[in-house]
Design an enzyme around this catalytic site. Structure first.
Site, mmCIF file in Angstrom:
data_model
loop_
_atom_site.group_PDB
_atom_site.id
_atom_site.type_symbol
_atom_site.label_atom_id
_atom_site.label_comp_id
_atom_site.label_asym_id
_atom_site.label_seq_id
_atom_site.Cartn_x
_atom_site.Cartn_y
_atom_site.Cartn_z
ATOM 1 N N GLU A 1 0.821 -1.205 0.000
ATOM 2 C CA GLU A 1 0.000 0.000 0.000
ATOM 3 C C GLU A 1 0.862 1.265 0.000
ATOM 4 O O GLU A 1 1.951 1.287 0.568
ATOM 5 C CB GLU A 1 -0.910 -0.003 1.229
ATOM 6 C CG GLU A 1 -1.982 -1.060 1.116
ATOM 7 C CD GLU A 1 -2.753 -1.271 2.411
ATOM 8 O OE1 GLU A 1 -3.979 -1.310 2.351
ATOM 9 O OE2 GLU A 1 -2.132 -1.397 3.467
ATOM 10 N N CYS B 1 3.484 8.549 0.943
ATOM 11 C CA CYS B 1 3.977 7.656 1.996
ATOM 12 C C CYS B 1 4.209 6.296 1.337
ATOM 13 O O CYS B 1 3.270 5.658 0.864
ATOM 14 C CB CYS B 1 2.907 7.584 3.082
ATOM 15 S SG CYS B 1 3.269 6.451 4.419
ATOM 16 N N CYS C 1 5.941 -6.931 7.489
ATOM 17 C CA CYS C 1 6.964 -6.357 8.367
ATOM 18 C C CYS C 1 7.314 -7.400 9.412
ATOM 19 O O CYS C 1 6.451 -8.126 9.891
ATOM 20 C CB CYS C 1 6.427 -5.095 9.037
ATOM 21 S SG CYS C 1 7.654 -4.256 10.068
ATOM 22 N N CYS D 1 5.447 -4.520 15.978
ATOM 23 C CA CYS D 1 5.041 -3.553 17.007
ATOM 24 C C CYS D 1 3.597 -3.850 17.394
ATOM 25 O O CYS D 1 2.768 -4.144 16.530
ATOM 26 C CB CYS D 1 5.177 -2.123 16.495
ATOM 27 S SG CYS D 1 6.875 -1.681 16.097
ATOM 28 N N CYS E 1 0.665 -1.852 15.647
ATOM 29 C CA CYS E 1 0.755 -1.561 14.213
ATOM 30 C C CYS E 1 0.229 -2.716 13.375
ATOM 31 O O CYS E 1 0.580 -3.876 13.600
ATOM 32 C CB CYS E 1 2.212 -1.275 13.851
ATOM 33 S SG CYS E 1 2.442 -0.913 12.105
ATOM 34 N N GLY F 1 6.620 -1.785 6.445
ATOM 35 C CA GLY F 1 8.005 -2.249 6.409
ATOM 36 C C GLY F 1 8.959 -1.341 7.148
ATOM 37 O O GLY F 1 8.609 -0.237 7.560
ATOM 38 N N HIS G 1 7.818 5.810 20.848
ATOM 39 C CA HIS G 1 6.619 5.198 21.437
ATOM 40 C C HIS G 1 6.752 4.683 22.857
ATOM 41 O O HIS G 1 5.828 4.060 23.386
ATOM 42 C CB HIS G 1 6.072 4.068 20.544
ATOM 43 C CG HIS G 1 5.906 4.453 19.121
ATOM 44 N ND1 HIS G 1 5.510 5.715 18.724
ATOM 45 C CD2 HIS G 1 6.098 3.763 17.968
ATOM 46 C CE1 HIS G 1 5.463 5.768 17.399
ATOM 47 N NE2 HIS G 1 5.825 4.606 16.924
ATOM 48 N N CYS H 1 -1.785 6.567 9.881
ATOM 49 C CA CYS H 1 -0.579 5.920 10.415
ATOM 50 C C CYS H 1 -0.909 4.604 11.088
ATOM 51 O O CYS H 1 -1.782 4.548 11.941
ATOM 52 C CB CYS H 1 0.070 6.777 11.489
ATOM 53 S SG CYS H 1 0.624 8.327 10.873
HETATM 54 N N1 SAH Z 1 9.087 0.817 10.354
HETATM 55 C C1 SAH Z 1 9.232 2.243 10.277
HETATM 56 C C2 SAH Z 1 8.387 2.840 9.185
HETATM 57 C C3 SAH Z 1 6.885 2.779 9.456
HETATM 58 S S1 SAH Z 1 6.396 4.369 9.909
HETATM 59 C C4 SAH Z 1 8.976 2.871 11.622
HETATM 60 O O1 SAH Z 1 8.584 2.145 12.547
HETATM 61 O O2 SAH Z 1 9.217 4.049 11.798
HETATM 62 C C5 SAH Z 1 4.779 4.180 10.446
HETATM 63 C C6 SAH Z 1 4.527 5.067 11.662
HETATM 64 O O3 SAH Z 1 3.167 4.861 12.120
HETATM 65 C C7 SAH Z 1 5.428 4.687 12.810
HETATM 66 O O4 SAH Z 1 5.819 5.800 13.552
HETATM 67 C C8 SAH Z 1 4.509 3.779 13.585
HETATM 68 O O5 SAH Z 1 4.979 3.579 14.848
HETATM 69 C C9 SAH Z 1 3.203 4.525 13.477
HETATM 70 N N2 SAH Z 1 2.035 3.704 13.817
HETATM 71 C C10 SAH Z 1 1.898 2.373 13.664
HETATM 72 N N3 SAH Z 1 0.705 1.956 14.114
HETATM 73 C C11 SAH Z 1 0.054 3.047 14.555
HETATM 74 C C12 SAH Z 1 -1.251 3.277 15.121
HETATM 75 N N4 SAH Z 1 -2.105 2.285 15.299
HETATM 76 N N5 SAH Z 1 -1.576 4.533 15.451
HETATM 77 C C13 SAH Z 1 -0.720 5.559 15.215
HETATM 78 N N6 SAH Z 1 0.496 5.417 14.694
HETATM 79 C C14 SAH Z 1 0.892 4.170 14.364
#
Ligand code: SAH
Length: 356
Positions: A96, A109, A116, A120, A123, A169, A226, A343
Site C-alpha cells: 500500500e 507515503c 513487516c 510492534c 501496528c 516495512g 513510542h 498511520c
Molecule cells: N518501520 C518504520 C516505518 C513505518 S512508519 C517505523 O517504525 O518508523 C509508520 C509510523 O506509524 C510509525 O511511527 C509507527 O509507529 C506509526 N504507527 C503504527 N501503528 C500506529 C497506530 N495504530 N496509530 C498511530 N500510529 C501508528
C-alpha cells in the site's frame, strides 16, 4: 545480466551499462529524465535515443506499464483527499501507498517491504508477517504511479513535493534498496525532490542509524520511539529487546552530533500506557542532548488491537507538559482514517478481504 527493471539502476550503474554497450554515457541522463521526469513507461517513447539504443535497452531491461507493478492499483479516496493505493507486485504480493494532499504539499507515503518483521504491538503492518524486501524499482514505481495520476482536483498540485518512508516495512532493514531509491528521488536528473523533503522513518535499528549518519545526505530521519523508558518501550516494540531504549537514545545523540541534523521522534499516545503525566516527565528527561522534535500521534484504532486513544484533554496535557520542559512538539492530525490510510493502519491484505 538478468532482465531486470531499469529503475533498479543508479545513474552511475546506467552509465556503466551504456559504456559497456559502446554508447555515450550522457544518454543515462536522458534516460533518467524520460523515466523520472516525463514518466514514460516504454523505451519506444524515448524519442531522443536511437532506435538501436532503444532496442538494446528493451533487450536488457524491463520498464513495464503499470510502473513495474502488475496491474494498475486499486484506489480508495478519503473525504479529506488522502488516497490509498493498493498495488499488486509481479509475484502477487500486495503493498500500500498513500498520497496525502494539503493546500501546498503532496506527500507520498511509501512502503519498503511487503509485510513487516518487527511486530510492534499497535501496528497493523506486522499482522500478516513478513514477506519480502521491495526492490528499488518497486519503491520508485509507487511514487511514479502516484505522480502519473496528478494533478488532483482537490488542490491542483501537479507535482509530488514530499516523500515519507512510513508505509509498510522497516526502511533500515532493507537498507541498500531504500538508499538507492532515496538517491534517485533526490537526484536532479531523477525525481528532483529536495533531501529535506524526504523522510526515512525507523523503529530503531541502531546499526542502520549509524550507517545512515555516514551517507552525507540531508535527508530527514524519524525515529518511532513510542516508549518513555526501557520497560514501556519493551511492552510495545519487540525491537527494543535487541536495541534497547538507552542505547537507541545514545545512537540518536551521536547521530545529531555527527550530522548536525535534527531527529524527529514519533510518539504514539495510547490511553493509560504512554500518555500519563509521568510518561511525559520521563520522556522529556531522556531527550536531553538530542537535537530533536517530538511528533505526537494519537493512536489510530486498528481492528486487531484493543488500545484506545487518550481524550483530547489528556493529549493536550501531555503536549503542554513536554513544552514546559523545553521540548519542541507537534501534534499529528490523522488523515485518511475512513479508508484505513492513517498511520499504522496499512496492512498486508487482499482487496477482497477487508477493503470495501
Ligand atoms: N518501520 C518504520 C516505518 C513505518 S512508519 C517505523 O517504525 O518508523 C509508520 C509510523 O506509524 C510509525 O511511527 C509507527 O509507529 C506509526 N504507527 C503504527 N501503528 C500506529 C497506530 N495504530 N496509530 C498511530 N500510529 C501508528
Amino acid at each position: 545480466m538478468n532482465h531486470q527493471d531499469i529503475r533498479n539502476l543508479s545513474l552511475d550503474e546506467l552509465c556503466c551499462f551504456l559504456k559497456d554497450s559502446k554508447e555515450q554515457s550522457f544518454r543515462a541522463t536522458q534516460i533518467f529524465k524520460w523515466i523520472y521526469q516525463k514518466g514514460v513507461t516504454s523505451f519506444d517513447q524515448m524519442k531522443n535515443l536511437s532506435q538501436g539504443l532503444r532496442e538494446k535497452l528493451a533487450k536488457q531491461f524491463t520498464l513495464t506499464g503499470g510502473n513495474g507493478l502488475k496491474s494498475s492499483p486499486a484506489k480508495q479516496i478519503s473525504i479529506d483527499g488522502t488516497t490509498k493505493y493498493l498495488f499488486e507486485l509481479a509475484d502477487g504480493e500486495k503493498i500500500e501507498t498513500v498520497l496525502i494532499p494539503t493546500k501546498t504539499r503532496a506527500t507520498v507515503c511509501v512502503s519498503t517491504q511487503a509485510g513487516c518483521k518487527f511486530g510492534c504491538r499497535f501496528c497493523a503492518s506486522g499482522v500478516g508477517g513478513f514477506k519480502r524486501n521491495l526492490t528499488t524499482s518497486e519503491i520508485l514505481a509507487q511514487i511514479l504511479t502516484v505522480q502519473s495520476q496528478l494533478p488532483l482536483t482537490i488542490n491542483h498540485l501537479s507535482k509530488i513535493t514530499h516523500i515519507v518512508f512510513m508505509g509498510t516495512g522497516e526502511p533500515l532493514d532493507n537498507y541498500e534498496n531504500v538508499l538507492k531509491a532515496v538517491r534517485i528521488i533526490n537526484l536532479k536528473q531523477g525525481l528532483g525532490i529536495g533531501a529535506r523533503r524526504i523522510t526515512v522513518s525507523t523503529c530503531g535499528v541502531i546499526p542502520g542509524i549509524e550507517r545512515f549518519s555516514r551517507e552525507g545526505l540531508q535527508v530527514e530521519l524519524a525515529i518511532s520511539l513510542h516508549g518513555f523508558d526501557n520497560a514501556s518501550r519493551n511492552a510495545l516494540m519487540p525491537v527494543n529487546r535487541k536495541y534497547p531504549f538507552d542505547k537507541l537514545m545514545q545512537a540518536c545523540r551521536e547521530y545529531t552530533k555527527k550530522t548536525k541534523r535534527q531527529i524527529t521522534f514519533e510518539y504514539i499516545l495510547i490511553k493509560d500506557l504512554t500518555s500519563h503525566a509521568q510518561a511525559a516527565q520521563k520522556l522529556a528527561r531522556s531527550l536531553k542532548g538530542v537535537i530533536c522534535k517530538m511528533n505526537l500521534i494519537p493512536y489510530n484504532p486498528v481492528q486487531e488491537f484493543d488500545y484506545e486513544a487518550p481524550s483530547r484533554k489528556e493529549i493536550n496535557a501531555f503536549k503542554e507538559s513536554l513544552i514546559r520542559r523545553g521540548v519542541h512538539v507537534t501534534l499529528r492530525s490523522a488523515r485518511g482514517q475512513d479508508v484505513s490510510a492513517a498511520c499504522g493502519q496499512l496492512r498486508y491484505q487482499t482487496l477482497k478481504g477487508q477493503h470495501k
